[in-house]
Design an enzyme around this catalytic site. Structure first.
Site, PDB file in Angstrom:
ATOM      1  N   HIS A 191      85.465   9.888  45.846  1.00 47.64           N
ATOM      2  CA  HIS A 191      84.924  11.174  45.227  1.00 47.64           C
ATOM      3  C   HIS A 191      85.488  11.596  43.865  1.00 47.64           C
ATOM      4  CE1 HIS A 191      83.069  11.803  49.123  1.00 47.64           C
ATOM      5  NE2 HIS A 191      84.013  11.174  49.570  1.00 47.64           N
ATOM      6  N   SER A 321      85.371   4.181  15.649  1.00 47.56           N
ATOM      7  CA  SER A 321      84.972   5.476  14.787  1.00 47.56           C
ATOM      8  C   SER A 321      84.513   5.455  13.458  1.00 47.56           C
ATOM      9  CB  SER A 321      85.395   6.716  15.132  1.00 47.56           C
ATOM     10  OG  SER A 321      84.817   8.025  14.748  1.00 47.56           O
ATOM     11  N   LYS A 327      90.772   5.665  16.459  1.00 43.85           N
ATOM     12  CA  LYS A 327      89.968   5.667  17.717  1.00 43.85           C
ATOM     13  C   LYS A 327      89.482   4.343  17.988  1.00 43.85           C
ATOM     14  CE  LYS A 327      86.556   8.403  20.095  1.00 43.85           C
ATOM     15  NZ  LYS A 327      85.650   7.374  20.774  1.00 43.85           N
ATOM     16  N   GLU A 334      81.100  -1.532  27.576  1.00 44.11           N
ATOM     17  CA  GLU A 334      80.029  -0.837  27.232  1.00 44.11           C
ATOM     18  C   GLU A 334      78.698  -1.750  26.893  1.00 44.11           C
ATOM     19  OE1 GLU A 334      82.310   2.837  24.748  1.00 44.11           O
ATOM     20  OE2 GLU A 334      81.461   1.283  23.517  1.00 44.11           O
TER      21      GLU A 334
END
Length: 470
Positions: A191, A321, A327, A334
């Site tokens: 959860h 980025s 980054k 992805e």
């Protein structure tokens, strides 16, 4: 399609004259389809083309054995097919996947290219059809209605075999990581909340099993494509086909593909039903769902690097980025997600197309061929890339995982429950959270048991092996 530099030649079909590019190997029926179906700019998948060409080669040999096709025509057709199967003339297969029903346009594109090649091999000019014609010789004893379903099955078998192999390789890569991370203790979460300790190796071992099972389901699903309906011709009756044509064609296809091909038990069923494509596409959908879940897990586990989970590192592929220096993003998971979503969407297209058949034929076969081949190709490539550029290079941050264990009383308190009771264990966890203390500190303060026993019971690594902690 823009006209070639070589001008045009005039050919005829049953509707009249058609201007065909002079250097095209196709003929008038293909040209009509090129002009009519300017839809996506896409071409047929090479495996789908190869499937049809293999059928044409086998049919030429089989019809010659039956005495219906001359040796000269047989040899010219076979040589033409061999050139295509060797990778030549790929630019000649030009029909948009979104075309006339059943795949007549694509089928005639292949018939016309083979016929023109065969005539040129025999010394006749392109477009003359002096020796070999698309309909009478290349298509002898065949119909779009039995060729296209058979070609879809052949393409499915060709493309699904490397997919199963790649899934097995991915499962092995996860299994290797499971062994590597076998002693890295980390929080297990349910959860999205802290649950009990586990090892990173156990988590990755679960991924290995999931992928291995997906490979097995696809391997099972592809078997349905082994039953071929070739020989049924227009409606399943076999009209205009030699009685032995079916078995002869399948014999050659079995020899060339190495697959255990056989004739369908019922030719009418094989023509009416797209169930083999539905079954395989459904297995691809299932694999995509599982792979997407794993990809998303990795995105969570690598999140941060300071404010997220940060329990693993993924190989750095590229800057993340255009505006934020330094980054780095989890680009391989992805990418895999995007491919999986496309596969799931393609399965929806296959399902709707399969149910759209009427009576003796499914006219939506071109969409099924396109969606299924597309799914098989991109999923295979995505899994290979994901394994090579991501999974094999994953490393663990064992210290970070250990820190999480120490920071979360609920992760360890379950092991105390058999000794002090559920309610008391819950009170300890609640107090530790409220006072921002470790579970050990609170348990020692309340003197629930001797310190040595507490430290032994609250050791997280033995908890990962199951049983009651004594």
């Amino acid at each position: 399609m823009s006209p070639p530099s070589g001008g045009f030649r005039i050919e005829k079909d049953t509707l009249g004259e058609v201007r065909v590019p002079a250097d095209a190997l196709w003929g008038p029926r293909t040209q009509r389809a090129v002009e009519a179906f300017r839809i996506s700019g896409l071409r047929p998948h090479p495996a789908f083309v190869r499937g049809v060409v293999l059928i044409k080669k086998a049919a030429a040999l089989a019809n010659a054995e039956a005495g219906r096709l001359s040796v000269e025509r047989r040899d010219a057709i076979v040589r033409a097919c061999d050139e295509i199967l060797a990778g030549k003339h790929a630019e000649q297969f030009v029909i948009d996947p979104f075309q006339a029903g059943a795949g007549v346009s694509h089928h005639m594109n292949v018939n016309e290219v083979i016929a023109n090649l065969a005539n040129e091999i025999a010394g006749h000019p392109r477009g003359s059809y002096a020796l070999v014609t698309p309909e009478d010789h290349v298509n002898m004893g065949q119909s779009t209605n039995d060729v296209i379903p058979t070609a879809i099955r052949l393409a499915s078998l060709e493309l699904s075999r490397p997919l199963v192999v790649e899934l097995e390789h991915l499962a092995a890569a996860f299994a290797a990581k499971a062994k590597e991370f076998s002693n890295v203790v980390k929080p297990g979460r349910t959860h999205l909340q802290d649950a009990v300790p586990m090892t990173l190796g156990q988590e990755f071992g679960g991924y290995a099993g999931v992928v291995r099972d997906a490979a097995g389901r696809i391997g099972h699903a592809r078997r349905a494509s082994l039953a071929l309906g070739i020989g049924g011709t227009a409606a399943g009756t076999g009209l205009n086909a030699d009685p032995k044509l079916r078995d002869r064609i399948i014999g050659y296809l079995h020899e060339w593909t190495g697959e255990h091909l056989q004739g369908a038990r019922d030719l009418f069923t094989a023509m009416q039903s797209m169930a083999p494509a539905v079954e395989l596409s459904g297995a691809l959908r299932g694999a995509a769902i599982e792979l997407s879940k794993i990809a998303n897990d990795l995105r969570i586990l690598v999140s941060g690097p300071r404010t997220g989970f940060g329990e693993i590192y993924l190989p750095v592929i590229q800057p993340g980025s255009s505006i934020m220096p330094g980054k780095v993003n989890p680009v391989m998971p992805e990418m895999l997600d995007m491919v999986c979503y496309q596969v799931i969407g393609n399965d929806e297209a296959v399902a709707w197309s399969a149910q759209a058949g009427q009576l003796e034929l499914n006219v939506m076969m071109p969409e099924i061929a396109f969606a299924l081949c597309f799914s098989l190709e991109i999923l295979t490539s995505a899994i290979r890339t994901f394994r090579e550029r991501c999974v094999v290079g994953i490393t663990a941050d064992a210290e970070r995982a250990k820190w999480w264990i120490e920071q979360s009383p609920p992760l360890l308190v379950t092991a105390l429950s058999p000794h002090i009771g559920y309610a008391k264990a819950a009170d300890l966890a609640k107090r530790a959270l409220e006072e921002r203390k470790t579970l050990l500190e609170v348990a020692l303060d309340e003197k629930v048991m001797p310190e040595a026993d507490l430290r032994r019971i609250l050791d997280p690594l033995p908890m990962t092996k199951g049983g009651v902690q004594e």
